[in-house]
Design a protein around this motif. Structure first.
Motif, PDB file in Angstrom:
ATOM      1  N   GLY A  60     104.155 -36.953 -47.819  1.00 35.92           N
ATOM      2  CA  GLY A  60     103.365 -37.599 -46.783  1.00 35.92           C
ATOM      3  C   GLY A  60     103.670 -39.072 -46.626  1.00 35.92           C
ATOM      4  N   ASN A  61     104.400 -39.654 -47.611  1.00 38.87           N
ATOM      5  CA  ASN A  61     104.933 -41.015 -47.464  1.00 38.87           C
ATOM      6  C   ASN A  61     103.861 -42.062 -47.204  1.00 38.87           C
ATOM      7  OD1 ASN A  61     107.275 -42.532 -47.669  1.00 38.87           O
ATOM      8  ND2 ASN A  61     107.838 -42.314 -45.502  1.00 38.87           N
ATOM      9  N   GLY A  62     102.661 -41.836 -47.746  1.00 38.59           N
ATOM     10  CA  GLY A  62     101.586 -42.798 -47.532  1.00 38.59           C
ATOM     11  C   GLY A  62     101.153 -42.913 -46.086  1.00 38.59           C
ATOM     12  N   GLY A  63     101.431 -41.879 -45.301  1.00 35.52           N
ATOM     13  CA  GLY A  63     101.063 -41.902 -43.876  1.00 35.52           C
ATOM     14  C   GLY A  63     102.084 -42.556 -42.980  1.00 35.52           C
TER      15      GLY A  63
ATOM     16  N   ASN B 248     102.974 -46.949 -39.058  1.00 30.41           N
ATOM     17  CA  ASN B 248     102.285 -46.966 -40.349  1.00 30.41           C
ATOM     18  C   ASN B 248     101.107 -45.984 -40.321  1.00 30.41           C
ATOM     19  OD1 ASN B 248     100.173 -48.227 -38.983  1.00 30.41           O
ATOM     20  ND2 ASN B 248     100.688 -50.282 -39.729  1.00 30.41           N
ATOM     21  N   ALA B 249     100.321 -45.970 -41.372  1.00 32.21           N
ATOM     22  CA  ALA B 249      99.236 -45.002 -41.496  1.00 32.21           C
ATOM     23  C   ALA B 249      98.167 -45.169 -40.436  1.00 32.21           C
ATOM     24  CB  ALA B 249      98.615 -45.102 -42.888  1.00 32.21           C
ATOM     25  N   GLU B 250      98.093 -46.381 -39.820  1.00 33.99           N
ATOM     26  CA  GLU B 250      97.106 -46.630 -38.753  1.00 33.99           C
ATOM     27  C   GLU B 250      97.698 -46.387 -37.372  1.00 33.99           C
ATOM     28  OE1 GLU B 250      97.505 -48.984 -41.390  1.00 33.99           O
ATOM     29  OE2 GLU B 250      95.910 -47.787 -42.333  1.00 33.99           O
TER      30      GLU B 250
ATOM     31  N   LEU C 283     101.186 -33.044 -39.439  1.00 38.89           N
ATOM     32  CA  LEU C 283     101.906 -32.475 -38.298  1.00 38.89           C
ATOM     33  C   LEU C 283     101.261 -32.808 -36.950  1.00 38.89           C
ATOM     34  CD1 LEU C 283     102.911 -29.098 -39.926  1.00 38.89           C
ATOM     35  CD2 LEU C 283     104.523 -30.697 -38.871  1.00 38.89           C
ATOM     36  N   PRO C 284      99.924 -32.690 -36.787  1.00 32.15           N
ATOM     37  CA  PRO C 284      99.344 -33.064 -35.493  1.00 32.15           C
ATOM     38  C   PRO C 284      99.571 -34.547 -35.159  1.00 32.15           C
ATOM     39  CG  PRO C 284      97.797 -31.747 -36.772  1.00 32.15           C
ATOM     40  CD  PRO C 284      98.914 -32.111 -37.694  1.00 32.15           C
ATOM     41  N   ARG C 285      99.507 -35.408 -36.177  1.00 33.63           N
ATOM     42  CA  ARG C 285      99.764 -36.834 -35.949  1.00 33.63           C
ATOM     43  C   ARG C 285     101.195 -37.059 -35.472  1.00 33.63           C
ATOM     44  NH1 ARG C 285      99.729 -40.782 -40.488  1.00 33.63           N
ATOM     45  NH2 ARG C 285     100.578 -42.162 -38.902  1.00 33.63           N
ATOM     46  N   TYR C 286     102.117 -36.398 -36.146  1.00 34.57           N
ATOM     47  CA  TYR C 286     103.526 -36.564 -35.779  1.00 34.57           C
ATOM     48  C   TYR C 286     103.761 -36.088 -34.347  1.00 34.57           C
ATOM     49  CZ  TYR C 286     108.602 -36.679 -36.284  1.00 34.57           C
ATOM     50  OH  TYR C 286     109.937 -36.977 -36.112  1.00 34.57           O
TER      51      TYR C 286
END
Length: 551
Positions: free
Chosen positions: A386-389, A411-413, A532-535
């Motif tokens: 997950g690479n820290g998001g 980034n994660a945000e 996956l949904p974020r990507y």
């Protein structure tokens, strides 16, 4: 690529003397993809390859003046191959087999593969020449006047953009065409190539009594009559309705008149289309009852060679990355291709191509791991799933799936950032490549199943840490498999299967098993189901920003 050169390997098998008395099937491959050649393998009843040989177009047939088996025309868009080159290559390879002492009388069936999207135009009266072949002469001498077009379009041709737009307009748009035929209109697809020939060379079209794909053309040479087009290769034409397995009247009408009669009736890919021509019985000693199983495209034949089953994925990690998927209920989209399945007429296969493959991985390795794959692997080992998001998109050339160019990091945000630390960059690249593959596979209707396995091949399949990320992202075990001759071997497998009322898996159960390389890490499914949904949303954001929407 094959470990031994073809000449050396054929000589090795001759010295062993193993192929003289084995009952066997032959698998053929007529292709300009990867290596431009005609190739043959012989496989015995235990599914052992005991003979192989090939004829290289450029090297062995220099009189045709091809490079990579093709002629690239002055416009750099039109790409063709000489029809007689294919036929003469078959003559040469059969004579080499005969000279080696190969016992053709033991061949009880054969099948083959042809490069997808190529087309051959038989002149009126050619069928008579096919049925009256003299065993005293090679094929190319007897068939040299049988074609209305001597240099025929192949898969590399990209000169039919106008015809593609016409075809999509005729059926109500790109998505409508994809739902109907499995793909939106592509320049290399045969329907659009036929439309261009009809529009620009109507005399040649009117002199044509039959249009074959490379696969059905090659099968016709063995039959001594016109072979039908099989469902699987036929679904790479923008002409076949993939649900009903019949030609689309709307698509036919948009391309050229009287096209249905020139194409013939398509058949299931496992069909026995006839017995071998008496020409081969008399000239080479084939048994009169040798079955010819419908030839198919090289990509479908490779699926057979890799022995994919329902829910499986094959991933070729090369210059471009390619996914083969076994699907039960496809969802045709604007990206990728849906074909009829070559070994199960009730199911489908999908193909997705990602242009930024190994070259992109090598660039990031050089920039972030001192040109060392060992350092690259250490970065994957030292960073968390997950690479820290942190998510990345890496496209140094305009990609196909999706149409994005450039490097984009979040980034994660979900804020875009100019750079990542080196180890984070490496994991972002590999995770991003595999998440994109899963997202677009699922867009075509694919779903990971409990029995899903991933078969990996190509250069990156030798890196266990890359394969570990692949297993984690898909939540399925990864196996490695040698696919150097997958189209040829798959064709021989299909020859064994042709006409049998048993599942393909039963026929190939004795074939060598792939080697397990990676299994999903504990907790991987929770990490990537969340990512996956974020990507997918970020990919759409990048698409919108770069003004390359899907339609």
């Amino acid at each position: 690529r094959d470990g031994l050169t073809d000449d050396r390997s054929a000589g090795l098998f001759r010295d062993m003397g193993e192929h003289v008395t084995r009952s066997c099937c032959l698998g053929w491959d007529f292709s300009t993809q990867r290596i431009p050649r005609v190739k043959v393998v012989a496989i015995d009843a235990e599914l052992n390859v005991f003979y192989e040989d090939s004829v290289h177009f450029d090297r062995d047939l220099p009189e045709f003046g091809t490079q990579g088996g093709v002629h690239v025309h002055k416009d750099r868009l039109t790409v063709t191959s000489p029809v007689l080159m294919w036929i003469q290559a078959l003559d040469i390879i059969l004579e080499k087999m005969k000279a080696s002492g190969f016992d053709f009388s033991q061949v009880f069936a054969l099948s083959g593969a042809g490069q997808q999207h190529g087309s051959i135009y038989w002149k009126t009266g050619a069928s008579l020449a096919l049925t009256a072949l003299s065993p005293d002469l090679p094929l190319h001498q007897q068939l040299k006047t049988c074609f209305s077009i001597s240099d025929c379009p192949v898969w590399m041709d990209s000169s039919t953009t106008a015809q593609c737009r016409q075809l999509e307009a005729a059926v109500g748009g790109a998505q409508s065409l994809s739902c109907l035929t499995g793909s939106r209109a592509y320049e290399r697809f045969t329907g659009n190539q036929i439309a261009k020939i009809y529009q620009q060379n109507p005399e040649a079209y009117s002199r044509t009594e039959r249009i074959s794909l490379v696969s059905s053309f090659a099968a016709s040479l063995f039959l001594g009559s016109y072979s039908p087009i099989d469902y699987s290769d036929g679904s790479g034409m923008n002409l076949l309705q993939i649900q009903d397995k019949v030609w689309s009247q709307t698509c036919l009408g948009a391309c050229a008149p009287h096209l249905e009669e020139k194409l013939g009736v398509p058949v299931p890919s496992c069909s026995v289309v006839g017995a071998i021509s008496s020409y081969y019985v008399q000239r080479y000693g084939f048994p009169p009852g040798c079955k010819v199983v419908a030839f198919t495209g090289d990509n479908p034949a490779s699926l057979a060679g890799m022995r994919l089953e329902e829910g499986d994925i094959a991933v070729s990690l090369g210059t471009s990355d390619t996914l083969f998927l076994w699907l039960q209920e496809p969802t045709p989209a604007l990206e990728g291709h849906i074909f009829c399945n070559p070994v199960d007429p009730q199911h489908y296969m999908a193909l997705l191509c990602f242009k930024n493959g190994s070259l992109m991985r090598e660039k990031i390795r050089n920039e972030c791991a001192s040109c060392s794959w060992s350092e690259f692997s250490k970065a994957l080992q030292s960073t968390e799933m997950g690479n820290g998001g942190n998510l990345g998109f890496y496209f140094d050339v305009m990609d196909i799936t999706p149409e994005i160019i450039g490097r984009h990091r979040f980034n994660a945000e979900n804020h875009e950032v100019p750079a990542f630390p080196r180890d984070v960059e490496i994991r972002a690249l590999i995770e991003g490549q595999f998440m994109a593959k899963r997202i677009h596979a699922e867009g075509l209707g694919y779903r990971v199943m409990p029995k899903t396995k991933i078969l990996a091949t190509g250069g990156a399949s030798h890196n266990r840490d890359i394969l570990q990320v692949l297993a984690d992202v898909f939540g399925a075990p990864v196996y490695v498999i040698d696919t150097a001759n997958s189209a040829c071997v798959g064709s021989a497998y299909r020859a064994f299967h042709g006409g049998k009322d048993v599942p393909f898996t039963e026929v190939v159960k004795l074939a060598p098993n792939p080697r397990l390389a990676a299994t999903p890490s504990p907790g991987a499914s929770q990490v990537y189901e969340a990512l996956l949904p974020r990507y997918a949303k970020l990919e759409q954001r990048v698409l919108f920003r770069t003004q390359r929407p899907l339609e």
